[in-house]
Scaffold this active site. Structure first.
Site, mmCIF file in Angstrom:
data_model
loop_
_atom_site.group_PDB
_atom_site.id
_atom_site.type_symbol
_atom_site.label_atom_id
_atom_site.label_comp_id
_atom_site.label_asym_id
_atom_site.label_seq_id
_atom_site.Cartn_x
_atom_site.Cartn_y
_atom_site.Cartn_z
ATOM 1 N N THR A 131 -62.788 49.570 153.803
ATOM 2 C CA THR A 131 -61.575 48.543 154.180
ATOM 3 C C THR A 131 -62.137 47.148 154.350
ATOM 4 O O THR A 131 -63.350 47.081 154.743
ATOM 5 C CB THR A 131 -60.786 48.894 155.512
ATOM 6 O OG1 THR A 131 -59.874 47.898 155.850
ATOM 7 C CG2 THR A 131 -61.568 49.312 156.383
ATOM 8 N N ASP A 132 -61.429 46.155 154.097
ATOM 9 C CA ASP A 132 -61.655 44.623 154.497
ATOM 10 C C ASP A 132 -61.761 44.561 155.866
ATOM 11 O O ASP A 132 -62.288 43.708 156.466
ATOM 12 C CB ASP A 132 -60.700 43.595 153.795
ATOM 13 C CG ASP A 132 -59.498 44.026 154.218
ATOM 14 O OD1 ASP A 132 -58.994 44.931 154.835
ATOM 15 O OD2 ASP A 132 -58.273 43.056 153.578
ATOM 16 N N TYR B 279 -60.069 51.680 164.853
ATOM 17 C CA TYR B 279 -60.331 52.139 163.345
ATOM 18 C C TYR B 279 -61.445 51.269 162.561
ATOM 19 O O TYR B 279 -62.182 52.022 161.895
ATOM 20 C CB TYR B 279 -58.819 51.731 162.906
ATOM 21 C CG TYR B 279 -58.678 51.688 161.403
ATOM 22 C CD1 TYR B 279 -59.027 52.836 160.479
ATOM 23 C CD2 TYR B 279 -58.681 50.657 160.483
ATOM 24 C CE1 TYR B 279 -58.971 52.911 159.122
ATOM 25 C CE2 TYR B 279 -58.555 50.327 159.374
ATOM 26 C CZ TYR B 279 -58.925 51.889 158.509
ATOM 27 O OH TYR B 279 -58.772 51.805 157.137
HETATM 28 P P1 NAD Z 1 -53.851 57.927 154.934
HETATM 29 O O1 NAD Z 1 -53.689 57.988 156.222
HETATM 30 O O2 NAD Z 1 -52.383 58.096 154.084
HETATM 31 O O3 NAD Z 1 -54.442 59.179 154.372
HETATM 32 C C1 NAD Z 1 -55.450 60.098 154.831
HETATM 33 C C2 NAD Z 1 -55.549 61.236 154.448
HETATM 34 O O4 NAD Z 1 -56.723 61.871 155.183
HETATM 35 C C3 NAD Z 1 -54.456 62.321 154.986
HETATM 36 O O5 NAD Z 1 -53.970 63.068 153.839
HETATM 37 C C4 NAD Z 1 -55.150 63.285 156.023
HETATM 38 O O6 NAD Z 1 -54.500 64.528 155.995
HETATM 39 C C5 NAD Z 1 -56.481 63.182 155.429
HETATM 40 N N1 NAD Z 1 -57.469 63.587 156.669
HETATM 41 C C6 NAD Z 1 -57.432 62.752 158.035
HETATM 42 N N2 NAD Z 1 -58.180 63.344 158.733
HETATM 43 C C7 NAD Z 1 -58.944 64.337 158.030
HETATM 44 C C8 NAD Z 1 -59.895 65.232 158.218
HETATM 45 N N3 NAD Z 1 -60.490 65.375 159.262
HETATM 46 N N4 NAD Z 1 -60.254 66.037 157.096
HETATM 47 C C9 NAD Z 1 -59.792 66.232 156.082
HETATM 48 N N5 NAD Z 1 -58.645 65.150 155.707
HETATM 49 C C10 NAD Z 1 -58.280 64.503 156.963
HETATM 50 O O7 NAD Z 1 -54.724 56.775 154.373
HETATM 51 P P2 NAD Z 1 -54.661 55.789 153.005
HETATM 52 O O8 NAD Z 1 -53.961 54.847 153.460
HETATM 53 O O9 NAD Z 1 -54.541 56.840 152.050
HETATM 54 O O10 NAD Z 1 -56.196 55.683 153.283
HETATM 55 C C11 NAD Z 1 -57.142 56.175 152.336
HETATM 56 C C12 NAD Z 1 -58.655 55.601 152.580
HETATM 57 O O11 NAD Z 1 -58.553 54.016 152.164
HETATM 58 C C13 NAD Z 1 -59.051 55.393 154.075
HETATM 59 O O12 NAD Z 1 -60.309 55.892 154.115
HETATM 60 C C14 NAD Z 1 -58.713 54.163 154.412
HETATM 61 O O13 NAD Z 1 -59.772 53.506 155.586
HETATM 62 C C15 NAD Z 1 -58.987 53.314 153.291
HETATM 63 N N6 NAD Z 1 -58.395 52.220 152.958
HETATM 64 C C16 NAD Z 1 -57.027 52.150 153.138
HETATM 65 C C17 NAD Z 1 -56.241 51.059 152.818
HETATM 66 C C18 NAD Z 1 -54.533 50.825 152.907
HETATM 67 O O14 NAD Z 1 -54.182 49.745 152.802
HETATM 68 N N7 NAD Z 1 -53.823 52.075 153.015
HETATM 69 C C19 NAD Z 1 -56.792 49.719 152.613
HETATM 70 C C20 NAD Z 1 -58.299 49.653 152.438
HETATM 71 C C21 NAD Z 1 -59.167 50.897 152.644
#
Ligand code: NAD
Length: 359
Positions: free
Chosen positions: A145-146, A171
């Site tokens: 993430t940023d 986080y």
């Molecule tokens: P999300 O919270 O919607 O999904 C996370 C998923 O991981 C869920 O399906 C959850 O069940 C699963 N999970 C959590 N803990 C787990 C574990 N211990 N073992 C297995 N599965 C597990 O998150 P997202 O928004 O889809 O983000 C996905 C990735 O992208 C993350 O790593 C986040 O840091 C990164 N990210 C997100 C954004 C954003 O805007 N949403 C931006 C940049 C980076």
């Protein structure tokens, strides 16, 4: 010619992970996808329901911290690529209860790296271990993430890939720690890693505690729209489909060991975003309980340590890999609002899981 890949997608039932699985199955139907997801409150197997019957996809409910399970899956499926999305991802939850963030984001990423390293060292170079035609060019893609870069002032230049890390929430600190582990596995063991830093995503299947889906749903229900502080915090928004395209390019053409910023070049203050969304919903849904929806906007006490502004310099991925976002914010926001209007069957059952957090 492109060789099929065998990809372990962690967190593939979450927001971005499930969009990635949809994207990948459509574009590369010959690839094998193994989704490993613990199905926490944020994971939803329904996000993949239409794919499980038709695609070359296997779903396993399990935890990335479970080393024996990860070892078994890497071996059983002869995995050559990990696309690592699994995380605890909501800043408000990390403030209320940080322990899960350390466990999943740090210990979980370490577990995957260590398992993948041993798998790669034992099998990576022995072609005979792989089904015919399967590439042995391993990759570990860290989806970060940023937020690891911290917060910008109004006139500061955008974050580049060389900006020093300065995470401000549990986080972002846990994501920063996991990025450092990924870097160390490349530098120390030569594990073929790639790291991406993406800005705020929006689009379908976004869990209703995050800003855009929360506002869409509250507008539909006629409930207050809570905006932190004075709403002046600025985020750079990117449609999740554009993110998936960028990850595709990074996986196929990114230089091993490198990091790439992925941003929308689209900075919007929270209050401007919420007001625009209100106007879009007024237009798309004539029978809203409260109109105009802007009447629902309510300013609430600010989040502790709230980052003021994020902005990403995307020159590197643009010049090296030829990527740039294709979906305008106007079109993407409208499409997303319409998706929430069309899918109450998807979001209604999730509302109770959302109530434990501030927003
Ligand atoms: P999300 O919270 O919607 O999904 C996370 C998923 O991981 C869920 O399906 C959850 O069940 C699963 N999970 C959590 N803990 C787990 C574990 N211990 N073992 C297995 N599965 C597990 O998150 P997202 O928004 O889809 O983000 C996905 C990735 O992208 C993350 O790593 C986040 O840091 C990164 N990210 C997100 C954004 C954003 O805007 N949403 C931006 C940049 C980076």
């Amino acid at each position: 010619m492109r060789q099929p890949r065998r990809i372990l997608v962690t967190g593939g039932a979450g927001f971005i992970g499930s969009n990635f699985v949809h994207y990948w199955c459509k574009k590369y139907p010959g690839d094998r996808l193994l989704v490993l997801d613990a199905l926490t409150y944020a994971g939803n197997r329904q996000n993949l329901a239409d794919l499980e019957e038709v695609a070359n996809l296997r779903f396993v409910q399990g935890n990335i911290c479970d080393r024996a399970l990860v070892d078994r899956l890497l071996q059983e499926e002869a995995i050559d690529t990990i696309a690592h999305f699994a995380a605890e991802s909501h800043v408000d939850r990390s403030i209320l209860a940080p322990a899960n963030f350390i466990q999943t984001n740090l210990v979980g990423t370490f577990t995957l790296l260590e398992a993948f390293r041993q798998h790669w060292e034992m099998r990576g170079k022995r072609e005979g271990d792989y089904p015919e035609g399967v590439t042995a060019s391993h990759r570990f893609l860290q989806v970060s993430t940023d937020e690891v870069y911290g917060s910008l002032g109004a006139n500061d230049p955008s974050f580049t890939e060389t900006t020093a890390y300065a995470p401000n929430s549990p986080y972002s600190a846990s994501k920063a720690g996991s990025d450092h582990l990924v870097r160390a596995y490349y530098r120390t063991y030569g594990l073929p890693t790639l790291t991406t830093h993406c800005s705020n995503n929006y689009g379908p299947y976004h869990f209703p505690e995050k800003l855009i889906p929360l506002m869409c749903i509250h507008i539909l229900l006629g409930k207050p729209l809570p905006v932190y502080g004075d709403g002046s915090n600025i985020r750079d928004w990117l449609h999740v489909e554009d993110h998936c395209q960028a990850l595709d390019l990074v996986l196929h053409q990114g230089r091993v060991g490198e990091t790439y910023n992925i941003g929308g070049d689209n900075q919007v203050s929270n209050i401007d975003l919420v007001q625009t969304l209100c106007d879009v919903m007024d237009e798309l849904a004539p029978d809203l309980p409260v109109r105009p929806a802007r009447r629902l906007i309510t300013f609430v006490k600010d989040r502790p340590g709230h980052d003021q502004r994020y902005a990403l310099d995307i020159h590197k991925i643009t010049s090296e890999l030829g990527w740039s976002p294709t979906i305008t914010f106007t079109a993407g926001l409208r499409q997303t609002a319409q998706w929430y209007l069309d899918h109450p069957d998807w979001w209604q059952p999730l509302l109770s899981a959302r109530k434990t957090v501030i927003q």
